[in-house]
Design a protein around this motif. Sequence first.
Motif, PDB file in Angstrom:
ATOM      1  N   SER A   4       0.683  -1.157   0.011  1.00  0.00           N
ATOM      2  CA  SER A   4      -0.215  -0.040   0.063  1.00  0.00           C
ATOM      3  C   SER A   4       0.986   1.214  -0.224  1.00  0.00           C
ATOM      4  CB  SER A   4      -1.042  -0.032   1.070  1.00  0.00           C
ATOM      5  OG  SER A   4      -0.124   0.153   2.452  1.00  0.00           O
ATOM      6  N   ASN A  32       0.593   4.193  -2.650  1.00  0.00           N
ATOM      7  CA  ASN A  32       0.277   5.464  -2.107  1.00  0.00           C
ATOM      8  C   ASN A  32       1.575   6.559  -2.939  1.00  0.00           C
ATOM      9  OD1 ASN A  32      -0.531   7.677  -0.293  1.00  0.00           O
ATOM     10  ND2 ASN A  32       1.647   7.544   0.681  1.00  0.00           N
ATOM     11  N   ARG A  76      -5.558   5.506  -7.643  1.00  0.00           N
ATOM     12  CA  ARG A  76      -6.356   5.779  -6.458  1.00  0.00           C
ATOM     13  C   ARG A  76      -7.218   4.437  -5.839  1.00  0.00           C
ATOM     14  NH1 ARG A  76      -7.808  12.035  -7.273  1.00  0.00           N
ATOM     15  NH2 ARG A  76      -6.015  13.312  -6.445  1.00  0.00           N
ATOM     16  N   SER A  77      -7.795   4.054  -7.160  1.00  0.00           N
ATOM     17  CA  SER A  77      -8.938   3.000  -6.762  1.00  0.00           C
ATOM     18  C   SER A  77      -8.129   1.798  -6.202  1.00  0.00           C
ATOM     19  CB  SER A  77      -9.533   2.551  -8.362  1.00  0.00           C
ATOM     20  OG  SER A  77     -10.228   1.402  -8.050  1.00  0.00           O
ATOM     21  N   GLN A 101      -6.953   2.390  -2.607  1.00  0.00           N
ATOM     22  CA  GLN A 101      -8.191   2.175  -1.933  1.00  0.00           C
ATOM     23  C   GLN A 101      -8.515   0.622  -1.475  1.00  0.00           C
ATOM     24  OE1 GLN A 101     -10.187   4.419   0.019  1.00  0.00           O
ATOM     25  NE2 GLN A 101      -8.806   6.118  -1.006  1.00  0.00           N
ATOM     26  N   GLY A 102      -8.382  -0.141  -2.392  1.00  0.00           N
ATOM     27  CA  GLY A 102      -8.496  -1.345  -2.146  1.00  0.00           C
ATOM     28  C   GLY A 102      -7.241  -2.132  -1.354  1.00  0.00           C
ATOM     29  N   MET A 151      -5.774  -0.369   0.881  1.00  0.00           N
ATOM     30  CA  MET A 151      -5.817   0.176   2.314  1.00  0.00           C
ATOM     31  C   MET A 151      -6.883  -0.688   2.800  1.00  0.00           C
ATOM     32  SD  MET A 151      -5.836   4.147   1.392  1.00  0.00           S
ATOM     33  CE  MET A 151      -6.750   4.708   2.819  1.00  0.00           C
ATOM     34  N   ALA A 152      -8.015  -1.116   2.329  1.00  0.00           N
ATOM     35  CA  ALA A 152      -9.139  -1.818   2.717  1.00  0.00           C
ATOM     36  C   ALA A 152      -8.611  -3.188   3.137  1.00  0.00           C
ATOM     37  CB  ALA A 152     -10.051  -2.039   1.987  1.00  0.00           C
ATOM     38  N   TRP A 193      -1.914   7.154   5.165  1.00  0.00           N
ATOM     39  CA  TRP A 193      -1.669   7.448   3.674  1.00  0.00           C
ATOM     40  C   TRP A 193      -1.973   8.756   3.129  1.00  0.00           C
ATOM     41  CZ3 TRP A 193      -4.515   2.825   5.392  1.00  0.00           C
ATOM     42  CH2 TRP A 193      -3.880   1.817   5.516  1.00  0.00           C
TER      43      TRP A 193
END
Length: 335
Positions: free
Chosen positions: A39, A43, A176-177, A180-181, A183-184, A241
Motif C-alpha cells: 500500500s 500511495n 487511487r482505486s 483504496q483496495g 488500504m482496505a 496514507w
Amino acid sequence: MGVIVIGSYGVGPATADPVAIPATAGEAVQRLVDLSRESEQLNQAALTAQEDLDAKVTAAQAADTVAAAAAETLDAARAEIKKYQPVIDRAATAAYTGGRANRLTALLASNSPQQLLDQMSTLALVGSRTNDQLSEYKKVSDAATAAESSARAAADAARDARTQADAVRNDLEQKRSELQGSMAQVIAAWGQLSASDKSALAGSMFPPGFDRDTLLRGLVPGSGTSALAAGMTRVGDPYVWGAIGPDKFDCSGLVQWAFKQVGMTVPRTSQQQSNFGTPVAESDLQPGDVVFFYPEVSHVGIYAGNGLMLHASTFGVPVAVSPMGSTPFHSARRY
C-alpha cells in the motif's frame, strides 16, 4: 512478497487474501507488513501521478492561453488585410482594363504647361501612394500567413497537452482505486491481530539506549539537522496514507513537513525527493541527510546517526526512530 508493475509510476499489490484466518500470530503480522508495504508503494505511485497531473494541467492551461493569443493575433492580421482590400481591388481592375493614367495621357489632356505639371504631380503622388499601400498589404499578408501558422501550431499543442492531462488523470484514478483496495486489505489484516501483536508491531518509538535530547544537543545548526530536530517533535504521530501533517504523516509527507519547518520547500513524493539536493554516499551519512529505500524508491526517512533513521513507517506503526538495516537502502541526499 510478490508485486506486479502497473503503469509508469510504481507497483501494485500482489493477490492476497487478508480475510482468511492466519495460521499463526506471526503469519498474521507478516501478512500485515506485506500488505502495508504494497500500500505504501501504491500511495507513492498515486502521489507521483497527482504531481504529474498537476504539471500536465498547468501545461495545458498555458497552451490554451498561447493558443487564444495566437488566434487573436490571426484575427487582427485578417482585419488588417481587409483595410487594404479596396486598394488591391482597384489596382487589379486598372491592370485588367488598362485604364491606368500615364504621363502621355496627361500631356494630351492638358491645356497649359502649368496644368500639365499639376497633373503629372498628382499622377506621381497617386502612383507612389498605391505602391506604398501595396507594399504594406504584402507586409500584413505575410504577417497573417505567419499568424495562421502559429495559431495552428498553438492549437495543436493545446490539444496535445489536454490529451496528455486526460491520460494522466485516468491513470491517477486507477491508482487511487488500487490504493483504496489495498488500504482496505491492510485494515482488514490489522483487525485480525491481537492486542499484543498490534503492540509488538508498533514497537517502541526509540531504539534501546537512544537519547533524543543528547542527539539534538549535539547537532550542528543547518537545514538538515534542523529539519531532523523538527521531525523529532512528531515522534508518536500515526502513519496515514497521503498525510502531510501536522499530526499524521506518510513517509514522504513527514520529510516534506520537517524541512518546511526550517524554510525549505522539498518535493512531495519519495521519488522526487531522491532527485533533490546533492547525492551522499551511505558511508558519508550525517544526521539530517535524507535516506531512500527499495529499488523503486518508495520509502524515505531522515538519518538520525548511528545507523538510525526518523521515519513514518507504515500503517499501525507511529512515527519513530528505527534502525535502517532492515530496509533495503537505495540512496541518500543532503538538502
